[in-house]
Design a protein around this motif. Structure first.
Motif, mmCIF file in Angstrom:
data_model
loop_
_atom_site.group_PDB
_atom_site.id
_atom_site.type_symbol
_atom_site.label_atom_id
_atom_site.label_comp_id
_atom_site.label_asym_id
_atom_site.label_seq_id
_atom_site.Cartn_x
_atom_site.Cartn_y
_atom_site.Cartn_z
ATOM 1 N N LYS A 463 0.813 -1.216 0.000
ATOM 2 C CA LYS A 463 0.000 0.000 0.000
ATOM 3 C C LYS A 463 0.849 1.269 0.000
ATOM 4 C CE LYS A 463 -3.844 -2.225 2.435
ATOM 5 N NZ LYS A 463 -4.742 -2.187 3.620
ATOM 6 N N THR A 464 2.003 1.219 0.662
ATOM 7 C CA THR A 464 2.783 2.451 0.846
ATOM 8 C C THR A 464 4.106 2.465 0.098
ATOM 9 O OG1 THR A 464 3.938 1.608 2.803
ATOM 10 C CG2 THR A 464 1.811 2.697 3.165
ATOM 11 N N GLY A 465 4.594 1.297 -0.299
ATOM 12 C CA GLY A 465 5.951 1.200 -0.811
ATOM 13 C C GLY A 465 6.879 0.699 0.286
ATOM 14 N N ASP A 466 8.147 0.559 -0.025
ATOM 15 C CA ASP A 466 9.139 -0.014 0.887
ATOM 16 C C ASP A 466 9.448 0.939 2.044
ATOM 17 O OD1 ASP A 466 11.281 -1.214 2.145
ATOM 18 O OD2 ASP A 466 12.212 -1.865 0.277
ATOM 19 N N LEU A 467 9.027 0.557 3.234
ATOM 20 C CA LEU A 467 9.335 1.330 4.445
ATOM 21 C C LEU A 467 10.209 0.521 5.400
ATOM 22 C CD1 LEU A 467 5.839 2.953 5.177
ATOM 23 C CD2 LEU A 467 7.882 4.108 4.323
ATOM 24 N N GLY A 468 10.843 -0.537 4.887
ATOM 25 C CA GLY A 468 11.620 -1.419 5.742
ATOM 26 C C GLY A 468 12.755 -0.721 6.465
ATOM 27 N N PHE A 469 13.520 0.112 5.757
ATOM 28 C CA PHE A 469 14.653 0.782 6.395
ATOM 29 C C PHE A 469 14.181 1.756 7.465
ATOM 30 C CE2 PHE A 469 17.682 4.296 6.719
ATOM 31 C CZ PHE A 469 18.820 3.590 7.093
ATOM 32 N N GLU A 470 13.151 2.506 7.173
ATOM 33 C CA GLU A 470 12.638 3.474 8.148
ATOM 34 C C GLU A 470 12.180 2.768 9.424
ATOM 35 O OE1 GLU A 470 12.022 3.318 5.007
ATOM 36 O OE2 GLU A 470 11.990 5.308 4.067
ATOM 37 N N PHE A 471 11.474 1.644 9.275
ATOM 38 C CA PHE A 471 11.058 0.876 10.449
ATOM 39 C C PHE A 471 12.259 0.309 11.183
ATOM 40 C CE2 PHE A 471 6.651 0.523 8.690
ATOM 41 C CZ PHE A 471 5.969 0.885 9.846
ATOM 42 N N ALA A 472 13.285 -0.123 10.441
ATOM 43 C CA ALA A 472 14.476 -0.697 11.066
ATOM 44 C C ALA A 472 15.122 0.293 12.030
ATOM 45 C CB ALA A 472 15.479 -1.109 9.985
ATOM 46 N N VAL A 473 15.278 1.535 11.599
ATOM 47 C CA VAL A 473 15.944 2.547 12.425
ATOM 48 C C VAL A 473 15.070 2.964 13.599
ATOM 49 C CG1 VAL A 473 16.835 4.907 12.441
ATOM 50 C CG2 VAL A 473 17.344 3.404 10.516
#
Length: 494
Positions: A463-473
């Motif tokens: 739905k939003t695109g890749d937010l994996g890095f933002e969540f990781a930090v």
């Protein structure tokens, strides 16, 4: 430069920092002879203050700038337009901004190494502990080895394109990695010496390449409106390029004295990592955007990847002189791969403490063999491999580097003296590492549904695109502070 250890070094107490030098040079005459000829024998043991004598601080700039002034960022940059489908303008803006932003952690962390004399993965033990740090060390070894794989593939594609059909890519990969092994095998002093001068022929070759390709780069594929997912995916992609350097930065400054100017080291590192990488990535993005528009380039790409495209540009424009330039371009990755072999050899020891007594040079040879074995099959699907690889390591690097910086700045108040070198290999005296491990695992619980890769897209990412890095930090930061605070309260010490 203080990196060569004689066989008489033994175990002794440093008068400068009042700690015991735990490095013991191999007693065999064979290893002693290698040491006498400039081969660095010291492994992951902290470097005592009196042996931190390398005052050529510009080495920090040249080790990164030379190794990244190569085909590596060109190949990675091409994936931004070929893999993510971004228009060149947007790709260029994101590349420059994100590369400099994500290089800041490495620029700060490298200033800690002269103060502690520790390799980066040994510093990490003061956050992840001796045993939980095994996971981080293994991931970093895979990460750095992955960059060597990428670089060797790019270089091999160029060498194979000099005389198509005469040198297979697989053989070219082997040639490049064996040559790079010489640099990684010799160690710190030779590696810095090589990178001090190796950028000159590469820079000349790059200028010629830009001149040969420049009048065709305006032919970019039609700028379709790329989905927001592509732009967010670029964040994790860029993080995979840059944040990961924070996990190895200290390896290249641990022989510098405690009084080394921290601001200058940070600036050298920032410029050395981000400047050449971002500029050459933009150039790679331009080539990637033109590949599918120019028929000759498209045919070359289909036959031999981005290296073959570069070969087509140089040979069709410059003939046999272009072939000579192509050889230089292919060999430009030697500094990259040699540096990576060097760092992988230390991370193997941190990942498997049982290897502590295995000479570093032996681990360098083993690392080279493994990289060759991985690079050959990976060369057959380069863009897919590199985008997936860099995104995944970006997630982990975001979480692990966040934990390390939080430990150092928040709990240790930025005091390098809290990294007591007497306990660097004492699993009981070091932190348990459970706080960091738990924080990384909690972060992954959020990363997985928010990540996007060729083989998997999480429900949030859909739905939003890749937010994996933002969540990781963010999640690693929010989790680590209370968990680590509780651990300190229970243990009664750091």
């Amino acid at each position: 430069m203080g990196c060569s250890e004689s066989s008489s070094a033994g175990t002794r107490t440093s008068e400068t920092d009042e700690i015991e030098d735990q490095f013991q040079a191999p007693r065999s005459s064979f290893w002693a002879n290698l040491s006498d000829h400039g081969v660095e024998m010291r492994g992951v043991e902290p470097v005592p203050a009196e042996k931190r004598t390398d005052t050529r601080y510009i080495n920090v700039f040249t080790i990164f700038a030379t190794s990244l002034t190569s085909l590596l960022p060109i190949g990675i940059g091409s994936a931004t337009t070929l893999g993510y489908g971004l228009p060149l303008r947007d790709a260029a803006l994101m590349i420059v901004f994100l590369q400099f932003l994500f290089a800041v952690p490495a620029a700060y962390i490298i200033t800690i190494a002269p103060l502690t004399g520790m390799r980066q993965m040994i510093q990490s033990r003061y956050c992840f502990g001796k045993y939980c740090n095994i996971l981080t060390s293994a991931v970093v070894a895979l990460t750095v080895g992955g960059f060597a794989v990428t670089g060797s593939i790019n270089g091999a594609q160029c060498l194979a394109a000099v005389r198509p059909g005469t040198l297979p890519v697989e053989a070219a990969i082997t040639i490049i990695m064996v040559a790079a092994l010489t640099i990684g095998f010799m160690g710190y002093r030779v590696m810095h010496l090589f990178t001090r001068w190796a950028w000159i022929p590469t820079m000349i070759a790059l200028v010629i390449l830009v001149g040969a390709a420049g009048d065709q780069l305006w032919q970019q594929q039609a700028p379709d409106s790329a989905p927001v997912q592509s732009y967010l995916g670029m964040v994790a992609f860029a993080a995979g390029n840059m944040v990961t350097w924070a996990n190895v930065a200290g390896d290249y400054a641990c022989y510098m004295p405690p009084g080394a100017p921290r601001l200058r080291l940070a600036v050298y590192c920032l410029l050395g990592v981000a400047l050449p990488f971002s500029l050459l990535m933009v150039f790679g993005a331009a080539i990637g955007g033109a590949v599918l528009v120019i028929p000759a380039w498209a045919a070359a790409y289909e036959a031999g990847g981005i290296g073959a495209v570069i070969g087509n540009i140089l040979i069709t424009r410059l003939g046999d002189f272009g072939r000579f330039v192509l050889v230089i371009m292919g060999l430009s990755v030697l500094g990259t791969c040699g540096r990576d072999i060097y760092s992988v050899s230390f991370n193997l020891t941190a990942a498997a403490p049982i290897l502590h007594r295995v000479p570093r040079v032996v681990l360098s040879v083993i690392s080279t063999a493994v990289i060759i074995a991985v690079a050959i099959p990976a060369s057959r699907s380069f863009v897919t491999s590199v985008t997936a690889f860099l995104s995944i390591i970006g997630y982990y690097a975001g979480a692990s580097v966040t934990c390390f910086l939080t430990e150092y700045l928040w709990f240790r108040k930025g005091d390098p003296g809290s990294f007591d070198s007497k306990i660097w290999n004492d699993g009981r005296a070091l932190p348990t590492g459970l706080s960091a491990l738990a924080s990384v695992l909690i972060a992954w619980a959020f990363i997985v549904p928010a990540m996007q890769a060729d083989w998997y897209t999480g429900p949030i990412a859909e739905k939003t695109g890749d937010l994996g890095f933002e969540f990781a930090v963010v999640v690693a930061l929010l989790a680590y502070i209370p968990i680590r605070a509780s651990e300190i309260k229970i243990r009664g010490r750091l």
